[in-house]
Write a protein that holds these residues in place. Structure first.
Motif, PDB file in Angstrom:
ATOM      1  N   ILE A   1       0.954  -1.159  -0.070  1.00 56.45           N
ATOM      2  CA  ILE A   1       0.082   0.015  -0.156  1.00 56.45           C
ATOM      3  C   ILE A   1       0.951   1.120  -0.043  1.00 56.45           C
ATOM      4  CG2 ILE A   1      -1.968   1.062   1.138  1.00 56.45           C
ATOM      5  CD1 ILE A   1      -2.507  -1.627   0.038  1.00 56.45           C
ATOM      6  N   THR A   2       1.492   1.301  -1.107  1.00 49.29           N
ATOM      7  CA  THR A   2       2.470   2.520  -1.263  1.00 49.29           C
ATOM      8  C   THR A   2       2.045   3.390  -2.479  1.00 49.29           C
ATOM      9  OG1 THR A   2       3.976   1.259  -2.513  1.00 49.29           O
ATOM     10  CG2 THR A   2       4.349   1.164  -0.210  1.00 49.29           C
ATOM     11  N   GLU A   3       2.677   4.516  -2.919  1.00 50.61           N
ATOM     12  CA  GLU A   3       2.245   5.187  -3.956  1.00 50.61           C
ATOM     13  C   GLU A   3       2.870   4.419  -5.401  1.00 50.61           C
ATOM     14  OE1 GLU A   3       4.060   9.015  -3.751  1.00 50.61           O
ATOM     15  OE2 GLU A   3       3.045   9.592  -2.038  1.00 50.61           O
ATOM     16  N   GLU A   4       3.765   3.675  -4.978  1.00 55.22           N
ATOM     17  CA  GLU A   4       4.042   2.802  -6.293  1.00 55.22           C
ATOM     18  C   GLU A   4       3.039   1.755  -7.045  1.00 55.22           C
ATOM     19  OE1 GLU A   4       7.510  -0.159  -8.061  1.00 55.22           O
ATOM     20  OE2 GLU A   4       7.633   0.655  -5.961  1.00 55.22           O
ATOM     21  N   TYR A   5       2.245   1.279  -5.984  1.00 56.79           N
ATOM     22  CA  TYR A   5       1.187  -0.022  -6.275  1.00 56.79           C
ATOM     23  C   TYR A   5      -0.199   0.471  -6.174  1.00 56.79           C
ATOM     24  CZ  TYR A   5       5.607  -2.778  -6.264  1.00 56.79           C
ATOM     25  OH  TYR A   5       6.887  -3.058  -6.254  1.00 56.79           O
ATOM     26  N   VAL A   6      -0.333   1.630  -5.105  1.00 58.04           N
ATOM     27  CA  VAL A   6      -1.752   1.956  -4.908  1.00 58.04           C
ATOM     28  C   VAL A   6      -1.883   3.466  -4.821  1.00 58.04           C
ATOM     29  CG1 VAL A   6      -3.838   1.595  -3.441  1.00 58.04           C
ATOM     30  CG2 VAL A   6      -2.319  -0.355  -3.520  1.00 58.04           C
ATOM     31  N   TYR A   7      -2.436   4.032  -5.784  1.00 56.27           N
ATOM     32  CA  TYR A   7      -2.595   5.607  -5.900  1.00 56.27           C
ATOM     33  C   TYR A   7      -3.763   6.047  -6.402  1.00 56.27           C
ATOM     34  CZ  TYR A   7      -0.746   4.328 -10.479  1.00 56.27           C
ATOM     35  OH  TYR A   7      -0.806   3.789 -11.915  1.00 56.27           O
ATOM     36  N   ILE A   8      -3.735   7.137  -6.530  1.00 53.01           N
ATOM     37  CA  ILE A   8      -5.017   7.981  -6.865  1.00 53.01           C
ATOM     38  C   ILE A   8      -4.669   8.983  -8.199  1.00 53.01           C
ATOM     39  CG2 ILE A   8      -6.824   9.731  -6.495  1.00 53.01           C
ATOM     40  CD1 ILE A   8      -7.210   7.097  -5.043  1.00 53.01           C
ATOM     41  N   THR A   9      -5.538   9.021  -9.065  1.00 50.50           N
ATOM     42  CA  THR A   9      -5.375  10.030 -10.308  1.00 50.50           C
ATOM     43  C   THR A   9      -6.459  10.881 -10.384  1.00 50.50           C
ATOM     44  OG1 THR A   9      -5.780   8.733 -11.970  1.00 50.50           O
ATOM     45  CG2 THR A   9      -3.592   8.574 -11.236  1.00 50.50           C
ATOM     46  N   THR A  10      -6.492  12.092 -11.124  1.00 51.33           N
ATOM     47  CA  THR A  10      -7.611  12.720 -11.832  1.00 51.33           C
ATOM     48  C   THR A  10      -8.215  11.767 -12.954  1.00 51.33           C
ATOM     49  OG1 THR A  10      -6.339  13.829 -13.076  1.00 51.33           O
ATOM     50  CG2 THR A  10      -6.703  14.719 -10.928  1.00 51.33           C
ATOM     51  N   GLU A  11      -9.194  12.416 -13.284  1.00 53.53           N
ATOM     52  CA  GLU A  11      -9.799  11.471 -14.313  1.00 53.53           C
ATOM     53  C   GLU A  11      -8.827  11.701 -15.820  1.00 53.53           C
ATOM     54  OE1 GLU A  11     -13.672  12.870 -15.503  1.00 53.53           O
ATOM     55  OE2 GLU A  11     -13.012  15.102 -15.163  1.00 53.53           O
ATOM     56  N   LYS A  12      -7.999  12.582 -15.723  1.00 51.54           N
ATOM     57  CA  LYS A  12      -6.951  12.802 -16.940  1.00 51.54           C
ATOM     58  C   LYS A  12      -5.804  11.797 -16.551  1.00 51.54           C
ATOM     59  CE  LYS A  12      -9.283  17.204 -18.254  1.00 51.54           C
ATOM     60  NZ  LYS A  12      -8.884  18.799 -18.530  1.00 51.54           N
ATOM     61  N   GLY A  13      -5.755  11.272 -15.580  1.00 53.11           N
ATOM     62  CA  GLY A  13      -4.393  10.610 -15.037  1.00 53.11           C
ATOM     63  C   GLY A  13      -3.199  11.155 -14.513  1.00 53.11           C
ATOM     64  N   ARG A  14      -3.727  12.303 -13.853  1.00 55.58           N
ATOM     65  CA  ARG A  14      -2.743  13.118 -12.910  1.00 55.58           C
ATOM     66  C   ARG A  14      -2.517  12.777 -11.681  1.00 55.58           C
ATOM     67  NH1 ARG A  14      -2.481  17.366  -9.782  1.00 55.58           N
ATOM     68  NH2 ARG A  14      -4.593  17.981 -10.537  1.00 55.58           N
ATOM     69  N   LYS A  15      -1.517  11.909 -11.085  1.00 58.41           N
ATOM     70  CA  LYS A  15      -1.595  11.553  -9.689  1.00 58.41           C
ATOM     71  C   LYS A  15      -1.659  12.861  -8.757  1.00 58.41           C
ATOM     72  CE  LYS A  15       1.249   7.563  -9.428  1.00 58.41           C
ATOM     73  NZ  LYS A  15       2.450   6.787  -8.851  1.00 58.41           N
ATOM     74  N   VAL A  16      -2.540  12.258  -7.806  1.00 63.92           N
ATOM     75  CA  VAL A  16      -2.631  13.429  -6.476  1.00 63.92           C
ATOM     76  C   VAL A  16      -2.476  12.795  -5.368  1.00 63.92           C
ATOM     77  CG1 VAL A  16      -4.731  14.655  -7.786  1.00 63.92           C
ATOM     78  CG2 VAL A  16      -5.140  12.621  -6.530  1.00 63.92           C
ATOM     79  N   PRO A  17      -1.958  13.707  -4.350  1.00 67.30           N
ATOM     80  CA  PRO A  17      -1.693  12.926  -2.905  1.00 67.30           C
ATOM     81  C   PRO A  17      -3.100  12.852  -2.133  1.00 67.30           C
ATOM     82  CG  PRO A  17      -1.576  15.378  -3.165  1.00 67.30           C
ATOM     83  CD  PRO A  17      -1.725  15.070  -4.491  1.00 67.30           C
ATOM     84  N   ALA A  18      -3.056  11.633  -1.604  1.00 64.81           N
ATOM     85  CA  ALA A  18      -4.050  11.124  -0.854  1.00 64.81           C
ATOM     86  C   ALA A  18      -3.678  10.242   0.334  1.00 64.81           C
ATOM     87  CB  ALA A  18      -4.929  10.373  -1.855  1.00 64.81           C
ATOM     88  N   THR A  19      -4.513  10.144   1.409  1.00 58.98           N
ATOM     89  CA  THR A  19      -4.219   9.195   2.468  1.00 58.98           C
ATOM     90  C   THR A  19      -4.932   7.994   2.006  1.00 58.98           C
ATOM     91  OG1 THR A  19      -4.020  11.068   3.961  1.00 58.98           O
ATOM     92  CG2 THR A  19      -4.476   8.777   4.701  1.00 58.98           C
ATOM     93  N   ILE A  20      -4.222   6.640   1.706  1.00 61.78           N
ATOM     94  CA  ILE A  20      -4.949   5.601   1.575  1.00 61.78           C
ATOM     95  C   ILE A  20      -4.348   4.613   2.654  1.00 61.78           C
ATOM     96  CG2 ILE A  20      -4.744   3.709  -0.223  1.00 61.78           C
ATOM     97  CD1 ILE A  20      -3.940   5.656  -2.135  1.00 61.78           C
ATOM     98  N   GLU A  21      -5.515   3.778   3.188  1.00 64.89           N
ATOM     99  CA  GLU A  21      -5.201   2.857   4.156  1.00 64.89           C
ATOM    100  C   GLU A  21      -5.791   1.669   3.948  1.00 64.89           C
ATOM    101  OE1 GLU A  21      -6.709   4.671   7.874  1.00 64.89           O
ATOM    102  OE2 GLU A  21      -5.260   6.110   7.921  1.00 64.89           O
ATOM    103  N   LEU A  22      -5.257   0.495   4.427  1.00 63.51           N
ATOM    104  CA  LEU A  22      -5.978  -0.868   4.315  1.00 63.51           C
ATOM    105  C   LEU A  22      -6.458  -1.282   5.593  1.00 63.51           C
ATOM    106  CD1 LEU A  22      -6.218  -3.611   2.274  1.00 63.51           C
ATOM    107  CD2 LEU A  22      -4.042  -4.343   3.435  1.00 63.51           C
ATOM    108  N   LEU A  23      -7.896  -1.675   5.626  1.00 61.90           N
ATOM    109  CA  LEU A  23      -8.284  -2.115   6.933  1.00 61.90           C
ATOM    110  C   LEU A  23      -7.827  -3.594   7.159  1.00 61.90           C
ATOM    111  CD1 LEU A  23     -11.775  -0.951   6.157  1.00 61.90           C
ATOM    112  CD2 LEU A  23     -10.068   0.274   7.245  1.00 61.90           C
ATOM    113  N   GLU A  24      -8.348  -3.966   8.502  1.00 64.07           N
ATOM    114  CA  GLU A  24      -7.869  -5.067   9.152  1.00 64.07           C
ATOM    115  C   GLU A  24      -8.258  -6.345   8.047  1.00 64.07           C
ATOM    116  OE1 GLU A  24      -9.158  -5.473  13.189  1.00 64.07           O
ATOM    117  OE2 GLU A  24      -7.970  -3.997  13.701  1.00 64.07           O
ATOM    118  N   ASP A  25      -9.437  -6.308   7.523  1.00 71.24           N
ATOM    119  CA  ASP A  25      -9.888  -7.537   6.747  1.00 71.24           C
ATOM    120  C   ASP A  25      -8.928  -7.842   5.450  1.00 71.24           C
ATOM    121  OD1 ASP A  25     -10.337  -5.339   4.850  1.00 71.24           O
ATOM    122  OD2 ASP A  25     -12.529  -5.857   4.767  1.00 71.24           O
ATOM    123  N   GLN A  26      -7.942  -6.790   5.024  1.00 76.93           N
ATOM    124  CA  GLN A  26      -6.836  -6.824   3.983  1.00 76.93           C
ATOM    125  C   GLN A  26      -7.510  -6.925   2.696  1.00 76.93           C
ATOM    126  OE1 GLN A  26      -3.460  -7.323   5.065  1.00 76.93           O
ATOM    127  NE2 GLN A  26      -4.519  -6.653   7.101  1.00 76.93           N
TER     128      GLN A  26
END
Length: 698
Positions: free
Chosen positions: A56-81
């Protein structure tokens, strides 16, 4: 052969037990996610395959705008994995990207996933038929088998509302918010619903009860509620409309200025089934659910998936709800409409009716004079169905769930969506919810008491007017679940149960720091709480006893007789059971235990009562019928609980109660008490319960 039997078993269970499970059955990776979320809420996506926490890092899990530009975001994985939560995004259109390397493949041929979603500031209407169909097509592509769980019937508490006449009123939860019932009283007349008709009884002379008239509704319209507003009688019912090919919730309005000759005013309907009604500030609110046949999209792209409405003031046609009155609730992917129709009752209910449709079903509601809250359980969506044992567990054991809350501010027929949020656990019923000084308070139970591998907990959450959490009390009564709750201003009371009945007293004066003040443990449980005064509560429920199972070598709890208690909470840190009575024997019951409308109240005599069906223990586990009727108690802080009226029709050779003769409600008019059954109304003197008259209803 074994797999074939399992498949058949699944089909049978899914056909006969609607309401319990949701799971994804694809062997490839599938994802479940809402198309939109409010900016005040987190957005999440759940997958059928677990993810690797270290990926769960910027390399493998990340957010982009609809035009494909990466944007900073807080991404967490819950206990259920399997569930990814995205936080702190500004309003806009985005895509979640999950590379295949992030999945714990487990032998599956997984692929990278891209999921589009939108963060919104305000709820907007559906813009086109295409957008609406895309919503339902997205549901179809998940290839889910879905069953919905119904919430348990309502237990309740209420405030008594003053009335101009000395007559019974409905036992409502919130003062100023009418809920309706199957029996209502006005100006010496009793109105009682029975299937497709309303019986109107002239009770002005209690020694000579007379049938005033009978209002016949359509054969397909079954009445579930009656309500009064000035000289309007409102009959609410579910109706199958053959012409429209669907079920409708219909409100029929009658002018009862002349009770012996009611005049039909208007019918208003919305497609689907009734959840409940409310009347406040001169407005009727019909709240219901509608399940569209969206699977028909596989055969016909022109299928109309909009709910139908009806208003006799506007003509005889059943019309589809316009797109501008349909919205998709954030963080939902349910496929069910929550429908709300608001009718202006002023001037004889002959003017405005406004229906709104919200994609995202609901099963619970609470309403104050200014706000409506709808709730829905959110179940675990991704469950491993790789083994037959896991599938059988899913069939027979209900799953854990959280609760999603939606809020609207209401002003007459205008509904303004405020937002939504989630809390841990599930809510028992509307009386586990409350609004006080603009804050919303809710009790929930997290987990299941039957699951020995994990412990259940009970929580109280306090949310502000925007549904942001202010404070909470968590992890009360481990291993138990909530059976009843009552909010009384700056104090809250909750009963949990598994083997004993803990009554918790909670200080909620400071919404940021609620705290448990005291606790009382006694045998049995209360599944209905009612306030006597500021420092006393009435609890109605069951007594219990412990038994031993020689096969499992374990103790277990069974209910015995009904039980009513008076709790003294004047010392909040040391609540006491001041008085208690046992009612009947094993098998005895009253509708008041699950429906607060069955509670009789009379302030002048300090009377509280309810219908009862009495049984006694027989041989082994058998119960023996004793009779049915009503019991009336005087309840005061000084004297405790004293039986005053034992209005019981003893058995006359019957093995069980006669449904037509079972007392459904107890009401009063001036100095007379009335018991209402489906086939008769009886009158009694209120001071000594001497019988006066009986009117047979055919």
């Amino acid at each position: 052969m074994k797999s074939k039997w399992l498949a058949i078993m699944l089909i049978i269970v899914l056909a006969i037990v609607p309401g319990i499970f949701t799971w994804i059955v694809n062997t490839d990776v599938t994802a479940k996610a809402a198309s939109a979320s409010m900016a005040t809420q987190n957005w999440q996506a759940s997958f059928s395959v677990a993810l690797k926490k270290n990926k769960i890092t910027e390399e493998y899990v990340y957010i982009t705008t609809e035009k494909g530009r990466k944007v900073p975001a807080t991404i967490e994985l819950l206990e259920d994995q399997k569930t990814v939560v995205v936080k702190k995004l500004a309003p806009g259109s985005y895509q979640l990207h999950v590379k295949k390397e992030a999945f714990a493949q487990g032998g599956l041929n997984v692929a990278s996933q891209t999921i589009p979603f939108t963060i919104i500031e305000t709820l907007t209407a559906v813009k086109s038929e295409k957008e609406l169909q895309q919503y339902f097509k997205k549901l179809l592509t998940t290839q889910r088998v879905e069953i919905r769980e119904e919430e348990s019937a309502q237990n309740a508490t209420s405030e008594d509302k003053a009335t101009a006449n000395n007559e019974s009123t409905t036992n409502n939860q919130v003062e100023g918010v009418e809920e309706g019932d199957i029996v209502v009283v006005k100006d010496g007349f009793i109105y009682t619903a029975k299937d497709q008709s309303i019986t109107v009884v002239n009770a002005k002379d209690p020694k000579n009860l007379k049938m005033a008239t009978s209002i016949k509704l359509k054969e397909s319209q079954y009445i579930s509620k009656l309500a009064l507003y000035d000289n309007l009688l409102i009959a609410i019912g579910d109706q199958y409309i053959e012409k429209a090919g669907t079920a409708m919730v219909t409100a029929s309005f009658y002018d009862i200025s002349n009770p012996s000759n009611p005049t039909h005013v208007r019918d208003v309907g919305q497609e689907g089934f009734l959840q409940d009604i409310r009347i406040t500030k001169d407005t009727l609110y019909l709240i219901g659910n509608m399940y569209p046949n969206y699977w028909m999209l596989q055969e016909n792209n022109k299928t109309d998936l909009k709910p139908k409405t009806f208003d006799s003031m506007a003509g005889s046609e059943y019309k589809s709800l316009p797109l501008e009155k349909i919205s998709i609730l954030p963080n939902t992917m349910d496929g069910t409409y929550s429908l709300i129709t608001a009718v202006d009752l002023k001037n004889g209910a002959k003017t405005t009716a406004n229906t709104k449709g919200y994609l995202g079903g609901s099963s619970g509601l609470y309403m104050s004079e200014n706000a409506l809250y709808l709730t829905t359980p959110m179940y675990e969506s991704n469950i491993d169905v790789s083994s037959e044992k896991r599938i059988m567990d899913m069939i027979w054991l209900p799953r854990s769930a959280d609760t999603q809350i939606f809020k609207w501010n209401v002003d007459g027929t205008t509904l303004n969506f405020v937002g939504s949020t989630e809390v841990k656990g599930t809510v028992l019923n509307q009386y586990s919810m409350d609004e006080y000084k603009g804050n919303f308070r809710i009790f929930t139970t997290e987990g299941n008491t039957w699951n020995e591998k994990s412990t259940s907990y009970n929580h109280l959450f306090i949310l502000d007017e925007h549904l942001k959490t202010l404070g909470s009390v968590k992890d009360m009564a481990p291993g138990e679940k909530i059976y009843s709750a009552r909010f009384m201003g700056e104090k809250a009371y909750v009963v949990t149960f598994k083997q004993v009945d803990p009554l918790f007293v909670i200080d909620v004066a400071n919404p940021k720091k609620p705290a448990v003040l005291g606790e009382l443990k006694i045998p049995g449980f209360s599944n209905y709480l009612h306030p006597l005064d500021d420092t006393h509560l009435i609890g109605i429920g069951y007594d219990t006893e412990q038994r031993y199972d020689s096969y499992t070598k374990r103790n277990f709890t069974v209910t015995t007789n009904m039980k009513m208690s008076l709790f003294d909470v004047s010392d909040f840190r040391n609540p006491k059971e001041q008085s208690t009575v046992k009612i009947g024997g094993k098998g005895s019951s009253s509708e008041v235990q699950y429906n607060p409308k069955a509670l009789f109240r009379n302030k002048e005599f300090n009377y509280f009562g309810f219908p009862v069906v009495l049984y006694e223990a027989g041989k082994g586990d058998e119960v023996v019928y004793q009779g049915q009727g009503a019991q009336i108690y005087e309840i005061t802080a000084e004297k405790g609980i004293v039986l005053k009226g034992n209005i019981i029709n003893r058995k006359n050779g019957e093995s069980y109660e006669n449904w037509e003769q079972v007392v459904q409600r107890v009401v009063y008019i001036d100095n007379t008490l009335y018991t209402i059954a489906r086939n008769e109304i009886k009158s009694y003197q209120l001071n000594d319960f001497k019988p006066l008259d009986t009117l047979t209803i055919k």
